[in-house]
Each structure stands twice: as structure tokens, then as C-alpha cells.
Motif scaffolding. Structure first.
Motif, PDB file in Angstrom:
ATOM      1  N   LYS A  27       0.878  -1.191  -0.120  1.00 26.37           N
ATOM      2  CA  LYS A  27      -0.019  -0.079  -0.131  1.00 26.37           C
ATOM      3  C   LYS A  27       0.776   1.248  -0.093  1.00 26.37           C
ATOM      4  O   LYS A  27       0.553   2.539  -0.629  1.00 26.37           O
ATOM      5  CB  LYS A  27      -1.158   0.128   1.183  1.00 26.37           C
ATOM      6  CG  LYS A  27      -0.145   0.095   2.554  1.00 26.37           C
ATOM      7  CD  LYS A  27      -1.290   0.364   3.597  1.00 26.37           C
ATOM      8  CE  LYS A  27      -0.929   0.343   5.051  1.00 26.37           C
ATOM      9  NZ  LYS A  27      -1.589   0.357   6.081  1.00 26.37           N
ATOM     10  N   HIS A  28       2.215   1.107   0.644  1.00 30.24           N
ATOM     11  CA  HIS A  28       2.900   2.243   0.614  1.00 30.24           C
ATOM     12  C   HIS A  28       3.580   2.593  -0.736  1.00 30.24           C
ATOM     13  O   HIS A  28       4.387   3.737  -0.817  1.00 30.24           O
ATOM     14  CB  HIS A  28       3.883   2.226   1.774  1.00 30.24           C
ATOM     15  CG  HIS A  28       3.280   2.311   3.003  1.00 30.24           C
ATOM     16  ND1 HIS A  28       2.366   3.352   3.762  1.00 30.24           N
ATOM     17  CD2 HIS A  28       3.266   1.493   4.127  1.00 30.24           C
ATOM     18  CE1 HIS A  28       1.836   3.149   4.614  1.00 30.24           C
ATOM     19  NE2 HIS A  28       2.504   1.749   5.032  1.00 30.24           N
ATOM     20  N   VAL A  29       4.010   1.807  -1.606  1.00 27.75           N
ATOM     21  CA  VAL A  29       4.688   1.568  -2.772  1.00 27.75           C
ATOM     22  C   VAL A  29       4.269   2.822  -3.623  1.00 27.75           C
ATOM     23  O   VAL A  29       5.255   3.656  -4.007  1.00 27.75           O
ATOM     24  CB  VAL A  29       4.656   0.467  -3.434  1.00 27.75           C
ATOM     25  CG1 VAL A  29       5.515   0.443  -4.819  1.00 27.75           C
ATOM     26  CG2 VAL A  29       5.180  -0.616  -2.559  1.00 27.75           C
ATOM     27  N   LYS A  30       2.847   2.977  -4.031  1.00 22.67           N
ATOM     28  CA  LYS A  30       2.917   4.094  -4.936  1.00 22.67           C
ATOM     29  C   LYS A  30       2.985   5.641  -4.358  1.00 22.67           C
ATOM     30  O   LYS A  30       3.661   6.362  -5.081  1.00 22.67           O
ATOM     31  CB  LYS A  30       1.327   4.033  -5.477  1.00 22.67           C
ATOM     32  CG  LYS A  30       1.080   5.030  -6.638  1.00 22.67           C
ATOM     33  CD  LYS A  30      -0.422   4.622  -6.902  1.00 22.67           C
ATOM     34  CE  LYS A  30      -0.919   5.761  -8.043  1.00 22.67           C
ATOM     35  NZ  LYS A  30      -2.355   5.630  -8.444  1.00 22.67           N
ATOM     36  N   PRO A  31       2.541   5.597  -3.300  1.00 23.74           N
ATOM     37  CA  PRO A  31       2.924   7.295  -2.520  1.00 23.74           C
ATOM     38  C   PRO A  31       4.519   7.407  -2.429  1.00 23.74           C
ATOM     39  O   PRO A  31       4.977   8.403  -2.645  1.00 23.74           O
ATOM     40  CB  PRO A  31       2.445   7.230  -1.307  1.00 23.74           C
ATOM     41  CG  PRO A  31       1.952   5.745  -0.973  1.00 23.74           C
ATOM     42  CD  PRO A  31       1.626   5.128  -2.367  1.00 23.74           C
ATOM     43  N   GLN A  32       4.986   6.189  -2.049  1.00 20.96           N
ATOM     44  CA  GLN A  32       6.368   6.371  -1.911  1.00 20.96           C
ATOM     45  C   GLN A  32       7.298   6.667  -3.312  1.00 20.96           C
ATOM     46  O   GLN A  32       8.020   7.603  -3.373  1.00 20.96           O
ATOM     47  CB  GLN A  32       7.367   5.044  -1.385  1.00 20.96           C
ATOM     48  CG  GLN A  32       6.992   5.062   0.125  1.00 20.96           C
ATOM     49  CD  GLN A  32       7.700   3.705   0.746  1.00 20.96           C
ATOM     50  OE1 GLN A  32       7.296   2.711   0.658  1.00 20.96           O
ATOM     51  NE2 GLN A  32       9.070   4.093   1.101  1.00 20.96           N
ATOM     52  N   LEU A  33       6.952   5.931  -4.547  1.00 17.73           N
ATOM     53  CA  LEU A  33       7.424   6.365  -5.734  1.00 17.73           C
ATOM     54  C   LEU A  33       7.025   7.888  -6.070  1.00 17.73           C
ATOM     55  O   LEU A  33       7.688   8.410  -6.765  1.00 17.73           O
ATOM     56  CB  LEU A  33       6.616   5.401  -6.718  1.00 17.73           C
ATOM     57  CG  LEU A  33       7.149   3.992  -6.494  1.00 17.73           C
ATOM     58  CD1 LEU A  33       6.677   3.025  -7.479  1.00 17.73           C
ATOM     59  CD2 LEU A  33       8.876   3.902  -6.876  1.00 17.73           C
ATOM     60  N   GLU A  34       5.862   8.273  -5.746  1.00 12.30           N
ATOM     61  CA  GLU A  34       5.435   9.433  -6.083  1.00 12.30           C
ATOM     62  C   GLU A  34       6.263  10.521  -5.261  1.00 12.30           C
ATOM     63  O   GLU A  34       6.727  11.603  -5.863  1.00 12.30           O
ATOM     64  CB  GLU A  34       3.833   9.735  -6.089  1.00 12.30           C
ATOM     65  CG  GLU A  34       3.169   8.816  -6.849  1.00 12.30           C
ATOM     66  CD  GLU A  34       1.704   8.901  -6.586  1.00 12.30           C
ATOM     67  OE1 GLU A  34       1.239   9.704  -5.549  1.00 12.30           O
ATOM     68  OE2 GLU A  34       0.975   8.503  -7.513  1.00 12.30           O
ATOM     69  N   ASN A  35       6.133  10.638  -4.075  1.00 10.33           N
ATOM     70  CA  ASN A  35       6.660  11.458  -3.291  1.00 10.33           C
ATOM     71  C   ASN A  35       8.372  11.726  -3.048  1.00 10.33           C
ATOM     72  O   ASN A  35       8.943  12.670  -2.883  1.00 10.33           O
ATOM     73  CB  ASN A  35       6.136  11.387  -1.694  1.00 10.33           C
ATOM     74  CG  ASN A  35       4.657  11.718  -1.404  1.00 10.33           C
ATOM     75  OD1 ASN A  35       4.229  12.501  -2.429  1.00 10.33           O
ATOM     76  ND2 ASN A  35       4.197  11.192  -0.731  1.00 10.33           N
ATOM     77  N   TYR A  81       3.634  -9.824  -6.458  1.00  5.55           N
ATOM     78  CA  TYR A  81       3.032 -10.221  -7.823  1.00  5.55           C
ATOM     79  C   TYR A  81       1.575 -10.374  -7.606  1.00  5.55           C
ATOM     80  O   TYR A  81       1.047 -10.965  -8.654  1.00  5.55           O
ATOM     81  CB  TYR A  81       3.736 -11.730  -7.829  1.00  5.55           C
ATOM     82  CG  TYR A  81       5.224 -11.743  -8.168  1.00  5.55           C
ATOM     83  CD1 TYR A  81       5.907 -10.339  -8.837  1.00  5.55           C
ATOM     84  CD2 TYR A  81       6.206 -12.688  -7.714  1.00  5.55           C
ATOM     85  CE1 TYR A  81       7.097 -10.499  -9.209  1.00  5.55           C
ATOM     86  CE2 TYR A  81       7.326 -12.687  -8.057  1.00  5.55           C
ATOM     87  CZ  TYR A  81       7.970 -11.402  -8.626  1.00  5.55           C
ATOM     88  OH  TYR A  81       9.241 -11.152  -8.908  1.00  5.55           O
ATOM     89  N   GLU A  82       0.992 -10.127  -6.441  1.00  2.00           N
ATOM     90  CA  GLU A  82      -0.701 -10.201  -6.551  1.00  2.00           C
ATOM     91  C   GLU A  82      -1.085  -8.751  -7.150  1.00  2.00           C
ATOM     92  O   GLU A  82      -2.229  -8.733  -7.391  1.00  2.00           O
ATOM     93  CB  GLU A  82      -1.132 -10.535  -5.206  1.00  2.00           C
ATOM     94  CG  GLU A  82      -0.942 -11.713  -4.630  1.00  2.00           C
ATOM     95  CD  GLU A  82      -1.522 -11.952  -3.226  1.00  2.00           C
ATOM     96  OE1 GLU A  82      -2.056 -10.950  -2.735  1.00  2.00           O
ATOM     97  OE2 GLU A  82      -1.245 -13.052  -2.633  1.00  2.00           O
ATOM     98  N   ASP A  83      -0.158  -7.655  -7.231  1.00  2.00           N
ATOM     99  CA  ASP A  83      -0.576  -6.468  -7.781  1.00  2.00           C
ATOM    100  C   ASP A  83       0.517  -6.157  -8.909  1.00  2.00           C
ATOM    101  O   ASP A  83       1.335  -5.633  -8.855  1.00  2.00           O
ATOM    102  CB  ASP A  83      -0.334  -5.461  -6.566  1.00  2.00           C
ATOM    103  CG  ASP A  83      -0.830  -4.144  -6.967  1.00  2.00           C
ATOM    104  OD1 ASP A  83      -1.148  -3.603  -8.056  1.00  2.00           O
ATOM    105  OD2 ASP A  83      -1.337  -3.295  -5.908  1.00  2.00           O
ATOM    106  N   ASP A  84      -0.473  -6.295  -9.982  1.00  2.00           N
ATOM    107  CA  ASP A  84       0.204  -6.059 -11.210  1.00  2.00           C
ATOM    108  C   ASP A  84       0.710  -4.619 -11.617  1.00  2.00           C
ATOM    109  O   ASP A  84       1.825  -4.499 -12.155  1.00  2.00           O
ATOM    110  CB  ASP A  84      -0.424  -6.783 -12.543  1.00  2.00           C
ATOM    111  CG  ASP A  84       0.501  -6.853 -13.844  1.00  2.00           C
ATOM    112  OD1 ASP A  84       1.386  -7.761 -14.063  1.00  2.00           O
ATOM    113  OD2 ASP A  84      -0.023  -5.853 -14.907  1.00  2.00           O
ATOM    114  N   HIS A  85       0.034  -4.003 -10.995  1.00  3.39           N
ATOM    115  CA  HIS A  85       0.446  -2.478 -11.167  1.00  3.39           C
ATOM    116  C   HIS A  85       1.532  -1.841 -10.532  1.00  3.39           C
ATOM    117  O   HIS A  85       2.309  -1.082 -10.984  1.00  3.39           O
ATOM    118  CB  HIS A  85      -0.903  -1.652 -10.712  1.00  3.39           C
ATOM    119  CG  HIS A  85      -0.557  -0.037 -10.990  1.00  3.39           C
ATOM    120  ND1 HIS A  85      -0.471   0.562 -12.081  1.00  3.39           N
ATOM    121  CD2 HIS A  85      -0.603   0.768  -9.996  1.00  3.39           C
ATOM    122  CE1 HIS A  85      -0.223   1.812 -12.061  1.00  3.39           C
ATOM    123  NE2 HIS A  85      -0.551   2.138 -10.622  1.00  3.39           N
ATOM    124  N   VAL A  86       1.710  -2.384  -9.231  1.00  5.07           N
ATOM    125  CA  VAL A  86       3.025  -2.311  -8.376  1.00  5.07           C
ATOM    126  C   VAL A  86       4.194  -2.841  -9.082  1.00  5.07           C
ATOM    127  O   VAL A  86       5.091  -2.361  -9.081  1.00  5.07           O
ATOM    128  CB  VAL A  86       3.025  -2.889  -7.056  1.00  5.07           C
ATOM    129  CG1 VAL A  86       4.031  -3.055  -6.306  1.00  5.07           C
ATOM    130  CG2 VAL A  86       1.674  -2.072  -6.354  1.00  5.07           C
TER     131      VAL A  86
END
Length: 463
Positions: A78-86, A103-108
Motif C-alpha cells: 500500500k505504501h509503494v505508490k505514494p513512496q514512488l510519487e513523493n 506479484y498479486e498487484d500487477d500495477h505495483v
């Protein structure tokens, strides 16, 4: 609310007001210190907690890319996307503990692959094949790679991509394929219990030849560590010793690899070996020998089946511990000490003040007294080809310590007298003390019997 609670709340508010009044740069520094984990990196859970304190802290944290730059995979995504953005354009420090959630979240997975151009350091406990297959750009900024308990596949595409800037490689309990080409340009190499898959399909210990290839490919190493075991070969001793002119710190726990390299300018050298079964080549001692020339004091200690050489002077540190020699072979121990001193004093004598500890008694029924043999070794002049004359080994030998009752006085007297003669180009310094101790760890230093030895006329402990 009680009076004390009101006072405490007011005090907290006053402290917050003082902190909030700091310039943004200082407030960033305060927050950075508060959210650090044990490794000194920002911990994302703490970052998120501190972000909820107030609107100003949220804005400061969101505007500080370095606070978001360490991404740990292993307990949710859950923290990956905001970490990559911020983290914006800041270098990323990626730790992959487990990829089950990823691997359960293809977008990540795609986000991580797209961010590869910002990877600065990567710690792997699982090989990220699924991410690597999606790499759209080369992680050419990657400088530090740590791989733990992982098998590297024969398709080494990842290593081919990261070669340009990789400076530090650590392999711990990991397995490399037989066709693995050593990374070039490394400054630090750390191996611990590394294995390799051979062509026969079986997993073996890392071979001496493979480790030698790593050294050949990285002549600019500054830090080298090798733990575990290296599989020897019949041509082990024929491998050419590699010059590592920039090497500063070395830790080696594998005696059959000591001779694979040499360095003249090491600052810290630590060689440890247990259960020696054969005599290493003399070149095994070139690196610690060169460092010993820069120290002011050193200790040589001999105990049953163990040889230990230690020295510390300012930044220079040397520790050579050879423990558990096969069958407590005292002859092997003496041979190794002779090789060590020959290599350390090949071009010049050791100028350090030396303390010698002879704590290995003659074995019952044996005909070899290791303490006496070492005295004979130090009592025999050696030839100095540069001057065409003889000289003493370790000319600044100062004290000798032994366990009670010690060597016979007439042997000690012969040693003291021989070293005091002027038949060498460089006279030896006089022995300042001969101590008899109750144990090697005797804090009192033991009884100084030098005067008794010098006055010996057949008495003393000669029986």
C-alpha cells in the motif's frame, strides 16, 4: 482534566510551537532523525505517523523526497505508490524481503520496473525475476547490491544491466551459476558462504578459481571480505597472486584463499582460519606483512595448535589467528610462523616493538618443543640480499612470556646472549623482560625472571 494533565498538554503544545518555528530545512532534519530505523534509514510507517501530526508537518514530509526513498517489500504494497510519487527524482533504496504480495498487484510490479533508473541500492532475499523481465530502462545508477539466501539464475540479464555503476556487491548464503561472469569495477566485495551450481547440476562450495576470477576482474577493490569455505583444487597454489593496489580493509576466514592476492597499502587486515590442514604458500602473508611495517607494537602468541599475531597503531590494525591446526601440529605452526616472518621482512625488518608469548608446552612423549623451536628460529640470523649481510628477525623483540615453569634457563640464556652479539648488520634490541605466568591471561604479567636467566649457571628451572 486534572491540573497536571492541563500543564502537560500545554507544555507539549509549547514544544510543538518551538519546533514548528524552525526553518523548513531544520524541521526536515528533525523529522528525518525521528523516523529512522536501526539502519539509519527512514521507516515508512513512522513517516506516515509523523505526517499526521499537523498540516505543516504533512507538507514538510511530502516535500522531502529522501523520507520516501526506502521501499521495503514484504509486508504489503500500500505504501509503494505514494513512496514512488513523493520520492520524486531521489535515488531509491529497495529491499525485497518477499514478493508474494507484490506479484498479486500487477500495477505495483510495473511501477517498480519503471522506477529502475532510480535504483541506488538493492537488498534481495528473493530474486525479482518478475520485475526484471519488465524492466523498460536499465538500472544503471545501481551502486550497491546485497543478495541473501537467493539462487541467481543462469540468465544473468540483471547483472549485465547493472554492471556500469555497481560499486559494492554482497553475497550471503547465495548460489551463483557456473557461467556467472564477475562484475567489473567493484570497490567492495563481501562473500559469506557462497555456493555455485556447476555444469554437473549439483551445488558446490564456491571454487578457488571462481573467487580468483572475481579478484582479477576487480583490481580496484578497496574492501574485501570472505567468510565460509572455498573449494580448493589441485592447481590451487599455481594461481597467480593478484595485486590489489587500492585495497584498504580485508577480512579473510578462508586460508586456502589467502595467497590469491596481495596489497601493499592495507590499513586493516584480519585473517582468521580454523582447522588448518596444510601449509599455505608464503605469499599468503604478503598483505598482513606489509601492514605490520607501519605499526609500533605487535604481539605474537603461540598456544597449543594456535598462532596469533596482533598489532594496532592508530588506523593500522592487524589480526592473524590460525586456530585448531590439524592434529595440533606444532611443526606446521613453526613453519607457518617462519613463512610469515620471512614475508613480512622480505625487504626490511619489522621495526615494531614485539611481545612474544610462548604458551604451548611440549606434548607428553613428544620430541618437539614448539617454544624452543621458535627461539631457535629467532636466534638464527637471516640473509639480507639488499645489503649482502645477515640480520636478526624482529630485531626489536622486547619481552617473552611463558607458562610456569617455562623453558629451561640455559636455553633462554643462550637466546639472550646470541641476540646481544654484534655479528649482524643490525644489532637486536636487548630483551627487557622474561615473564613466567600462571596462565596466558594472567593480569599481573607474571614474574620477571630475566635477571635469574642472565645469572644462570646451571640452576634455575634447569632441573
Amino acid at each position: 482534566m486534572s491540573t497536571n494533565q492541563v500543564s502537560h498538554t500545554a507544555a507539549q503544545g509549547h514544544e510543538r510551537t518551538c519546533i514548528d518555528g524552525l526553518p523548513v530545512e531544520l524541521l526536515e532534519r528533525v523529522i528525518s532523525l525521528g523516523v529512522k530505523d536501526r539502519a539509519g534509514d527512514p521507516e515508512i510507517k513512522q513517516v506516515c505517523v509523523w505526517r499526521t501530526v499537523c498540516r505543516k508537518w504533512k507538507d514538510v514530509i511530502d516535500g522531502c523526497p529522501s523520507l520516501w526513498s526506502k521501499i521495503v517489500l514484504g509486508s504489503g504494497t500500500k505504501h509503494v505508490k505514494p513512496q514512488l510519487e513523493n520520492s520524486k527524482a531521489a535515488p531509491l533504496h529497495l529491499e525485497i524481503l518477499s514478493l508474494n504480495d507484490v506479484y498479486e498487484d500487477d500495477h505495483v510490479v510495473q511501477l517498480l520496473a519503471d522506477s529502475a533508473y532510480r535504483w541506488r541500492s538493492v537488498l534481495l532475499f528473493e530474486y525479482p525475476g518478475g520485475i526484471i523481465r519488465r524492466l523498460g530502462s536499465s538500472p544503471s545508477t545501481l551502486e550497491i547490491l546485497n543478495i541473501h539466501v537467493t539462487q541467481i539464475p543462469e540468465d544473468c540479464r540483471f547483472f549485465n544491466l547493472i554492471r556500469p555503476n555497481l560499486r559494492k556487491l554482497t553475497l550471503v548464503k547465495s548460489t551463483i551459476p557456473y557461467n556467472f561472469d564477475p562484475t567489473l569495477g567493484l570497490e567492495e566485495l563481501h562473500f559469506s558462504d557462497v555456493r555455485e551450481y556447476r555444469k554437473d547440476g549439483f551445488r558446490h562450495y564456491l571454487s578457488v578459481h571462481k573467487f580468483h576470477q572475481f579478484l582479477q576482474a576487480n583490481p580496484n577493490l578497496q574492501v574485501l571480505e570472505l567468510y565460509g569455505y572455498v573449494y580448493p583444487s589441485r592447481s590451487n597454489h599455481t594461481l597467480q597472486s593478484i595485486n590489489l593496489p587500492k585495497l584498504k580493509n580485508v577480512v579473510m576466514h578462508v586460508p586456502n584463499a589467502f595467497h590469491l592476492f596481495w596489497a601493499e597499502h592495507c590499513v586493516a587486515v584480519r585473517y582468521l582460519a580454523g582447522y588448518l590442514v596444510e601449509r599455505p604458500p608464503p605469499s599468503a602473508w604478503t598483505t598482513p606483512g606489509h601492514t605490520l611495517r607501519r605499526v609500533e607494537r605487535m604481539k605474537i602468541s603461540v598456544t597449543p595448535g594456535c598462532l596469533r599475531v596482533t598489532a594496532v597503531t592508530g588506523p593500522y590494525k592487524v589480526e592473524v589467528t590460525l586456530d585448531g591446526m590439524f592434529g595440533r601440529s606444532e611443526r606446521l605452526l613453526c613453519s607457518i610462523l617462519e613463512d610469515f616472518l620471512n614475508e613480512a621482512e622480505k625487504d626490511t625488518s619489522i621495526s615494531a616493538r614485539v611481545e612474544l608469548g610462548l604458551f604451548a608446552d611440549k606434548r607428553p612423549g613428544g620430541d618437539f618443543d614448539v617454544g624452543l623451536e621458535i627461539l631457535k628460529l629467532l636466534q638464527t640470523p637471516v640473509w639480507d640480499p639488499s645489503s649482502g649481510q645477515t640480520r636478526w628477525r624482529i630485531p626489536n623483540l622486547g619481552t617473552i612470556s611463558m607458562l610456569d615453569p617455562g623453558l629451561p634457563y640455559h636455553h633462554l640464556l643462550a637466546f639472550v646472549q646470541a641476540r646481544s652479539t654484534d655479528n649482524c648488520m643490525q644489532p637486536a634490541s636487548p630483551i627487557t623482560g622474561i615473564f613466567i605466568r600462571s596462565s596466558e591471561l594472567d593480569d599481573n604479567g607474571g614474574e620477571d625472571v630475566l635477571n635469574k636467566v642472565v645469572a644462570c649457571t646451571g640452576g634455575g628451572n634447569d632441573g
